[in-house]
Motif scaffolding. Structure first.
Motif, PDB file in Angstrom:
ATOM      1  N   ASN A   1       0.890  -1.162   0.000  1.00 30.90           N
ATOM      2  CA  ASN A   1       0.000   0.000   0.000  1.00 30.90           C
ATOM      3  C   ASN A   1       0.928   1.211   0.000  1.00 30.90           C
ATOM      4  O   ASN A   1       1.399   1.651   1.052  1.00 30.90           O
TER       5      ASN A   1
ATOM      6  N   GLN B   1       1.906   4.318   2.585  1.00 34.07           N
ATOM      7  CA  GLN B   1       0.976   4.240   3.720  1.00 34.07           C
ATOM      8  C   GLN B   1       1.671   3.521   4.872  1.00 34.07           C
ATOM      9  O   GLN B   1       1.381   2.367   5.190  1.00 34.07           O
TER      10      GLN B   1
ATOM     11  N   TYR C   1      -0.463   1.969   7.790  1.00 35.85           N
ATOM     12  CA  TYR C   1      -1.661   1.206   7.420  1.00 35.85           C
ATOM     13  C   TYR C   1      -1.742  -0.095   8.224  1.00 35.85           C
ATOM     14  O   TYR C   1      -0.757  -0.829   8.346  1.00 35.85           O
TER      15      TYR C   1
ATOM     16  N   GLU D   1       3.599  -0.223   5.218  1.00 36.01           N
ATOM     17  CA  GLU D   1       3.409  -0.134   3.767  1.00 36.01           C
ATOM     18  C   GLU D   1       3.287  -1.511   3.128  1.00 36.01           C
ATOM     19  O   GLU D   1       2.519  -1.695   2.182  1.00 36.01           O
TER      20      GLU D   1
END
Length: 317
Positions: free
Chosen positions: A224, A227, A230, A249
């Motif tokens: 991701n 991010q 996340y 990530e």
């Protein structure tokens, strides 16, 4: 077994096994509503009717078309053709709900993947304009819609109108993308489309390069992009009692299937171009499979299918 028969010496034992499987499936799995049961007992009793596992249905179609060529069985061919066309109409319906999806109408890269893979196998042997159309739509969806130029990676899930779902714009299922791209690469070879082939090769390299874990080896499941905080959903791989939780990530669950797809993709590229990067990734993937996923050194006959980031040994596989 049909594939083994067609490509490796036409051993009649392979065709006999394939025929028994075909007969069993046709006798017991087909349901009055036109779908096929997802699970059967040994005697053919339906344990679980069709509940949305379209992948299982696609693999029935794939097996039947291969058997049809091996046995020159027109009924098997027509059955395979009817099933893949029915499946395509099914997933093109805005009310279609992908397995495990929270909302109707989502488009999964993995479904274009099986469409193109089976369509290519059919078109190598038979002509059918509807299958040609399915192949073309599948290629367009993956190359032009699922590909996100902002991150240089493919998004796995899109909305029905091919827009990117909110919050999913920077996610990529890395192994699935490489797998889908090598399947399109094979169709590009059939079409003698060098530009499409090269695009697939470049994007395969990109997905593997981004996803390869440079610390422990193996391919990350997801990324991701950008991010760092996340929180990934809890992952319980099918058929196991494993649980994986990751924040950041990368989703660092390692899957054996993803390494296999690297092997196939890298070999496809190396066979045609002798590219050094393809040879390197092939060797890296094969080394991880042999040293981490294969349980031979523990005296066990199998391979782990899913593992944590370090690919910690599991006593049961």
């Amino acid at each position: 077994y049909s594939f083994l028969y067609n490509h490796f010496g036409q051993d009649p034992r392979y065709l006999e096994i394939a025929a028994k499987t075909k007969d069993f499936v046709l006798k017991y799995a087909r349901q009055p509503d036109g779908w096929w049961a997802e699970a059967l007992s040994r005697d053919g009793t339906v344990i679980r009717p069709f509940q949305g596992d379209v992948y299982g249905m696609y693999f029935v179609a794939e097996g039947l078309q291969e058997y049809a060529w091996a046995a020159k069985d027109e009924h098997a061919y027509e059955t395979a053709l009817g099933l893949i066309k029915k499946l395509h109409r099914h997933i093109e319906n805005p009310s279609f709900r992908f397995m495990g999806s929270g909302k109707p109408g989502e488009r999964a890269q993995g479904l274009w993947m099986v469409n193109i893979h089976i369509a290519r196998q059919i078109l190598e042997r038979w002509k059918d304009p509807e299958i040609e159309e399915i192949a073309g739509k599948s290629i367009d969806a993956v190359i032009h819609k699922h590909y996100n130029p902002d991150i240089g990676l493919n998004n796995e899930m899109l909305n029905f109108d091919f827009s990117r779902p909110k919050g999913e714009e920077t996610k990529s299922l890395l192994g699935h993308s490489a797998e889908t791209l090598w399947m399109i690469m094979e169709e590009a070879s059939r079409r003698k489309d060098g530009k499409l082939w090269q695009t697939c090769a470049e994007r395969i390299r990109r997905h593997i390069d981004v996803g390869w874990d440079r610390v422990y080896g193996g391919l990350s499941l997801f990324i991701n992009v950008d991010q760092g905080g996340y929180v990934w959903p809890l992952e319980n791989p099918f058929g196991t009692n494993l649980e994986f939780r990751f924040t950041g990530e990368f989703h660092y669950m390692k899957a054996h299937w993803a390494l296999n797809e690297i092997l196939v993709a890298a070999l496809n590229v190396f066979e045609r171009t002798r590219a050094a990067w393809a040879a390197e990734f092939f060797g890296m993937a094969q080394q991880v499979i042999e040293e981490k996923f294969w349980k031979k050194s523990y005296g066990l006959p199998g391979y782990m299918l899913f593992a944590d980031r370090r690919m910690t040994h599991q006593p049961h596989v």
